[in-house]
Design a protein around this motif. Structure first.
Motif, mmCIF file in Angstrom:
data_model
loop_
_atom_site.group_PDB
_atom_site.id
_atom_site.type_symbol
_atom_site.label_atom_id
_atom_site.label_comp_id
_atom_site.label_asym_id
_atom_site.label_seq_id
_atom_site.Cartn_x
_atom_site.Cartn_y
_atom_site.Cartn_z
ATOM 1 N N LEU A 27 0.823 -1.206 0.000
ATOM 2 C CA LEU A 27 0.000 0.000 0.000
ATOM 3 C C LEU A 27 0.859 1.259 0.000
ATOM 4 O O LEU A 27 0.548 2.233 -0.690
ATOM 5 C CB LEU A 27 -0.949 0.001 1.200
ATOM 6 N N ARG A 28 1.942 1.240 0.770
ATOM 7 C CA ARG A 28 2.843 2.399 0.824
ATOM 8 C C ARG A 28 3.456 2.657 -0.542
ATOM 9 O O ARG A 28 3.485 3.793 -1.032
ATOM 10 C CB ARG A 28 3.947 2.175 1.866
ATOM 11 N N GLU A 29 3.931 1.595 -1.177
ATOM 12 C CA GLU A 29 4.553 1.743 -2.496
ATOM 13 C C GLU A 29 3.532 2.217 -3.535
ATOM 14 O O GLU A 29 3.851 3.051 -4.385
ATOM 15 C CB GLU A 29 5.199 0.429 -2.917
ATOM 16 N N ALA A 30 2.302 1.702 -3.453
ATOM 17 C CA ALA A 30 1.245 2.129 -4.383
ATOM 18 C C ALA A 30 0.906 3.608 -4.197
ATOM 19 O O ALA A 30 0.520 4.285 -5.147
ATOM 20 C CB ALA A 30 -0.002 1.271 -4.211
ATOM 21 N N ALA A 31 1.069 4.102 -2.967
ATOM 22 C CA ALA A 31 0.811 5.511 -2.675
ATOM 23 C C ALA A 31 2.026 6.380 -2.984
ATOM 24 O O ALA A 31 2.013 7.582 -2.725
ATOM 25 C CB ALA A 31 0.416 5.673 -1.207
ATOM 26 N N ASP A 32 3.075 5.755 -3.512
ATOM 27 C CA ASP A 32 4.314 6.455 -3.844
ATOM 28 C C ASP A 32 4.890 7.172 -2.621
ATOM 29 O O ASP A 32 5.333 8.317 -2.698
ATOM 30 C CB ASP A 32 4.087 7.435 -4.996
ATOM 31 N N ALA A 33 4.838 6.472 -1.485
ATOM 32 C CA ALA A 33 5.370 7.015 -0.231
ATOM 33 C C ALA A 33 6.602 6.209 0.178
ATOM 34 O O ALA A 33 6.730 5.033 -0.170
ATOM 35 C CB ALA A 33 4.309 6.941 0.866
ATOM 36 N N THR A 34 7.474 6.852 0.923
ATOM 37 C CA THR A 34 8.664 6.181 1.442
ATOM 38 C C THR A 34 8.424 5.769 2.890
ATOM 39 O O THR A 34 7.451 6.204 3.523
ATOM 40 C CB THR A 34 9.886 7.112 1.392
ATOM 41 N N GLN A 35 9.330 4.963 3.412
ATOM 42 C CA GLN A 35 9.246 4.620 4.832
ATOM 43 C C GLN A 35 9.425 5.864 5.687
ATOM 44 O O GLN A 35 8.827 5.967 6.757
ATOM 45 C CB GLN A 35 10.279 3.553 5.191
ATOM 46 N N ASP A 36 10.207 6.810 5.233
ATOM 47 C CA ASP A 36 10.360 8.073 5.962
ATOM 48 C C ASP A 36 9.046 8.845 6.005
ATOM 49 O O ASP A 36 8.701 9.440 7.032
ATOM 50 C CB ASP A 36 11.463 8.940 5.340
ATOM 51 N N ASP A 37 8.291 8.829 4.896
ATOM 52 C CA ASP A 37 6.974 9.478 4.880
ATOM 53 C C ASP A 37 6.050 8.838 5.910
ATOM 54 O O ASP A 37 5.346 9.531 6.650
ATOM 55 C CB ASP A 37 6.327 9.368 3.493
ATOM 56 N N ALA A 38 6.049 7.511 5.940
ATOM 57 C CA ALA A 38 5.214 6.776 6.895
ATOM 58 C C ALA A 38 5.641 7.081 8.328
ATOM 59 O O ALA A 38 4.807 7.242 9.220
ATOM 60 C CB ALA A 38 5.277 5.278 6.626
ATOM 61 N N ALA A 39 6.944 7.185 8.548
ATOM 62 C CA ALA A 39 7.463 7.493 9.881
ATOM 63 C C ALA A 39 7.001 8.869 10.341
ATOM 64 O O ALA A 39 6.671 9.059 11.517
ATOM 65 C CB ALA A 39 8.989 7.399 9.881
ATOM 66 N N THR A 40 6.949 9.811 9.429
ATOM 67 C CA THR A 40 6.478 11.152 9.759
ATOM 68 C C THR A 40 5.021 11.108 10.220
ATOM 69 O O THR A 40 4.652 11.779 11.190
ATOM 70 C CB THR A 40 6.635 12.093 8.548
ATOM 71 N N VAL A 41 4.209 10.301 9.559
ATOM 72 C CA VAL A 41 2.794 10.169 9.919
ATOM 73 C C VAL A 41 2.656 9.649 11.349
ATOM 74 O O VAL A 41 1.830 10.136 12.119
ATOM 75 C CB VAL A 41 2.061 9.229 8.935
ATOM 76 N N LEU A 42 3.476 8.651 11.705
ATOM 77 C CA LEU A 42 3.383 8.053 13.041
ATOM 78 C C LEU A 42 4.240 8.767 14.081
ATOM 79 O O LEU A 42 4.148 8.454 15.267
ATOM 80 C CB LEU A 42 3.784 6.575 12.987
ATOM 81 N N GLY A 43 5.081 9.690 13.635
ATOM 82 C CA GLY A 43 5.967 10.373 14.576
ATOM 83 C C GLY A 43 6.992 9.425 15.158
ATOM 84 O O GLY A 43 7.278 9.460 16.359
ATOM 85 N N CYS A 44 7.538 8.556 14.293
ATOM 86 C CA CYS A 44 8.514 7.559 14.741
ATOM 87 C C CYS A 44 9.691 7.547 13.782
ATOM 88 O O CYS A 44 9.807 8.411 12.921
ATOM 89 C CB CYS A 44 7.853 6.179 14.821
ATOM 90 N N THR A 45 10.534 6.570 13.917
ATOM 91 C CA THR A 45 11.687 6.451 13.040
ATOM 92 C C THR A 45 11.372 5.572 11.829
ATOM 93 O O THR A 45 10.431 4.783 11.848
ATOM 94 C CB THR A 45 12.886 5.820 13.782
ATOM 95 N N GLN A 46 12.184 5.714 10.808
ATOM 96 C CA GLN A 46 12.067 4.870 9.616
ATOM 97 C C GLN A 46 12.294 3.416 9.995
ATOM 98 O O GLN A 46 11.677 2.511 9.430
ATOM 99 C CB GLN A 46 13.077 5.337 8.557
ATOM 100 N N GLN A 47 13.149 3.175 10.985
ATOM 101 C CA GLN A 47 13.429 1.809 11.419
ATOM 102 C C GLN A 47 12.171 1.126 11.965
ATOM 103 O O GLN A 47 11.955 -0.065 11.744
ATOM 104 C CB GLN A 47 14.544 1.776 12.473
#
Length: 119
Positions: A27-47
């Motif tokens: 889903l993340r890849e289909a939304a053209d988002a990176t793990q860093d983008d997802a981390a920003t949403v959750l307020g966490c790290t890319q790890q």
């Protein structure tokens, strides 16, 4: 999608977490988002996102935030939520499986499912 979840319901919760992690990565890849983008949403790290996507599990509130960010359709949302619910299901471990280290327990717990699907 609901039929796919029904097929998975007999799998151990740890496997469900891996399936959910793979679904979130797709889903993340289909939304053209990176793990860093997802981390920003959750307020966490890319790890942490990498761990979630590799099967460490996710809280429902975090899952919903990511599904919103990925603009997931209702079918994908329902599938992901069902996977998350099943991944939190407690299973009764047999005395035999508890004799193994954590990383081997998964294999012991998965064995009955593998036998069922290979037959």
């Amino acid at each position: 999608m609901k039929d796919s979840v029904t097929q998975h319901l007999q799998l151990p919760p740890a496997v469900m977490k891996v399936v959910l992690g793979n679904q979130l990565a797709r889903l993340r890849e289909a939304a053209d988002a990176t793990q860093d983008d997802a981390a920003t949403v959750l307020g966490c790290t890319q790890q942490k996102i990498a761990h979630i996507e590799s099967g460490s599990g996710i809280k429902l509130i975090e899952l919903n935030a990511l599904l919103d960010r990925y603009d997931a359709n209702e079918s994908d949302r329902a599938y992901a939520r069902d996977l998350q619910a099943e991944s939190n299901r407690r299973t009764k471990r047999g005395a035999f499986s508890t004799r193994f280290r954590q990383y081997l327990r998964l294999l012991v717990d998965m064995e009955p499912s593998c036998t069922r699907y290979s037959s």
